[in-house]
Scaffold this active site. Structure first.
Site, mmCIF file in Angstrom:
data_model
loop_
_atom_site.group_PDB
_atom_site.id
_atom_site.type_symbol
_atom_site.label_atom_id
_atom_site.label_comp_id
_atom_site.label_asym_id
_atom_site.label_seq_id
_atom_site.Cartn_x
_atom_site.Cartn_y
_atom_site.Cartn_z
ATOM 1 N N GLU A 164 0.810 -1.228 0.000
ATOM 2 C CA GLU A 164 0.000 0.000 0.000
ATOM 3 C C GLU A 164 0.840 1.274 0.000
ATOM 4 O OE1 GLU A 164 -2.925 -0.075 3.121
ATOM 5 O OE2 GLU A 164 -3.866 -1.910 2.401
ATOM 6 N N GLU A 345 -5.468 -8.566 0.537
ATOM 7 C CA GLU A 345 -6.107 -8.133 1.785
ATOM 8 C C GLU A 345 -7.573 -7.839 1.516
ATOM 9 O OE1 GLU A 345 -4.493 -4.955 4.202
ATOM 10 O OE2 GLU A 345 -2.445 -5.663 3.880
HETATM 11 O O1 IFM Z 1 -4.185 -3.232 9.077
HETATM 12 C C1 IFM Z 1 -4.122 -2.656 7.814
HETATM 13 C C2 IFM Z 1 -2.968 -3.238 7.034
HETATM 14 O O2 IFM Z 1 -1.754 -3.072 7.693
HETATM 15 C C3 IFM Z 1 -2.850 -2.582 5.679
HETATM 16 N N1 IFM Z 1 -4.122 -2.611 4.988
HETATM 17 C C4 IFM Z 1 -5.284 -2.172 5.700
HETATM 18 C C5 IFM Z 1 -5.382 -2.889 7.025
HETATM 19 C C6 IFM Z 1 -6.637 -2.444 7.782
HETATM 20 O O3 IFM Z 1 -6.614 -1.077 8.029
#
Ligand code: IFM
Length: 439
Positions: A164, A345
């Site tokens: 990210e 994710e």
């Molecule tokens: O916990 C985070 C993760 O580290 C990166 N993506 C989003 C998740 C939730 O906010």
């Protein structure tokens, strides 16, 4: 209608990151990271929480591996803490740090679980931050050195470079709610360019040294939609899409920043003058897979302001809209060259409590996961090459500036005793993994 059935070779996984779960921040030679520094400042993190202990995964990895095995996972996505491997962000590696990840990868192998390792999930060595962090081009070169060390040390096929980059830019450098806590658009987009350069450099190192392995970035993407049909809304949506999506996808896939977004950046940042000849060729080093991280979509009005159109989760930024994941996956296939896609994710926070019978009933999470996996299945049915899905997160953990309150795990962690308990969502996911069917 029959329950959606996934292909037999679909990869079912769960994801975590180092700083959020490991703890042991001062053990075995680990150097300080920007997040240690950030958490030490009162007011930066809710309740003064830190990742110092986190959920003690560094000392409980064997137990956590058994939890993964009990769920039947095909794959586990974790991140490597750069300051464990190179405490100062440069120079000779600390063998103890490398050994931890080697043991983890071996433990996964023994249980038939494929590792997917992220090189950078935000815990930049503080020593590099002291020299300018991502605003300093040299950090991208140091990242390539670090990547070479871990690629050579660990027998892992699948890699993700930067997790990210947009969150680092938006939260770390624009709003300042994440480390390193900068609030400056000018600096933010310089950091963005160097984060992408780091991605490209590391990808090249892997291709040169380990043909046959795979690598790509993990991008959090936010589909943008009009909140209304007022004049100007369509333009605002396009601008939003530029900042949220094309700014990351276009350089990686096409070797060019989107012109409209770059022009907007040029009005507030010297970033364009930091782009050197050859940088975009480096950033567009062909990738072997794309990590797609989806939580929410953005509906915007003509002023570009976000308008909530659906219920939100415990964290308000997470407007629950599974249709956005379907649209995103279909759009990736339509607009960009085909590469294997992995949802690296997807998940939701909920304040789960252990019931007197010991169960953790997280019905809202089961619904969320089912609805989003239904969206993935619909995209797959249209020929989108989605090869796997990693739920965020395996364990309840440190949710950055929000501390430990928002629980994203499918496995509950009692923060007093560190006891792990499978939530209803974990039991549900175990069945999905076993059958490939969404029930
Ligand atoms: O916990 C985070 C993760 O580290 C990166 N993506 C989003 C998740 C939730 O906010």
């Amino acid at each position: 209608m029959a329950d959606p059935l996934f292909p037999a070779d679909f990869v079912w996984g769960a994801a975590t990151s180092a700083y959020q779960i490991e703890g042991a921040t001062a053990e075995d030679g680990r150097g300080p990271s920007v997040w240690d520094t950030f958490c030490a400042v009162p007011g930066n993190v809710k309740d003064g929480a830190t990742g110092d202990g986190a959920v003690e995964h560094y000392h409980r990895s064997a137990e956590d591996l058994d939890v993964m095995a009990s769920l039947g996972l095909d794959a586990y996505r974790f991140s490597i803490a750069w300051p464990r491997v190179q405490p100062d962000g440069a120079g000779r590696p600390d063998q103890r740090g490398l050994d931890f990840y080697r043991r983890l990868a071996d433990g996964l192998g023994e249980r038939g679980i494929a590792p997917m390792a992220t090189l950078f999930h935000w815990d930049l060595p503080q020593r590099l931050q002291d020299k300018g962090g991502w605003e300093n081009r040299d950090t991208a070169e140091r990242f390539a050195d670090y990547a070479e060390i871990v690629f050579d040390a660990l027998d892992i096929r699948d890699w993700l470079t930067v997790n990210e980059p947009k969150t680092v830019v938006e939260c770390g450098y624009r709003s300042g709610v994440h480390a390193p806590g900068v609030q400056d658009d000018g600096r933010a987009f310089v950091a963005l360019h160097h984060l992408l350069l780091a991605h490209g450099r590391a990808s090249r190192v892997l291709h040169d040294r380990h043909p046959g392995r795979r690598i790509g970035p993990a991008l959090n993407l936010h589909p943008a939609y009009p909140a209304d049909d007022a004049p100007g809304t369509a333009e605002a949506v396009r601008h939003k899409d530029g900042l949220e999506n094309r700014l990351y996808l276009d350089p990686v896939f096409r070797g060019a920043y989107p012109e409209d977004t770059l022009a907007w950046i040029a009005e507030r940042s010297p970033m364009p003058s930091f782009i050197r000849d050859g940088d975009l060729a480096a950033i567009s080093e062909p990738i072997d897979l794309l990590g797609v991280q989806y939580y929410t979509s953005h509906f915007v009005d003509a002023a570009g302001e976000r308008v909530l159109k659906h219920p939100t989760a415990q964290l308000e930024w997470l407007e629950i809209f599974p249709g956005g994941l379907y649209d995103l996956l279909v759009r990736l296939k339509r607009d960009y060259p085909a590469v294997p896609l992995y949802v690296t994710e997807n998940g939701v926070p909920a304040p789960d409590e252990v019931a007197p019978d010991g169960r953790v009933h997280d019905t809202a999470r089961v619904t969320f996961l089912r609805d989003h996996l239904t969206a993935v299945h619909a995209a797959l049915s249209e020929g989108v090459p989605v090869e796997g899905y990693f739920v965020w997160s395996l364990l309840d953990n440190f949710e950055w500036a929000e501390g430990y309150d928002p629980r994203f795990g499918i496995v509950h962690v009692d923060y007093e005793t560190q006891k792990r308990t499978l939530k209803d969502s974990a039991l549900w996911y175990r069945d999905v993994v076993a059958t490939g069917r969404l029930t």
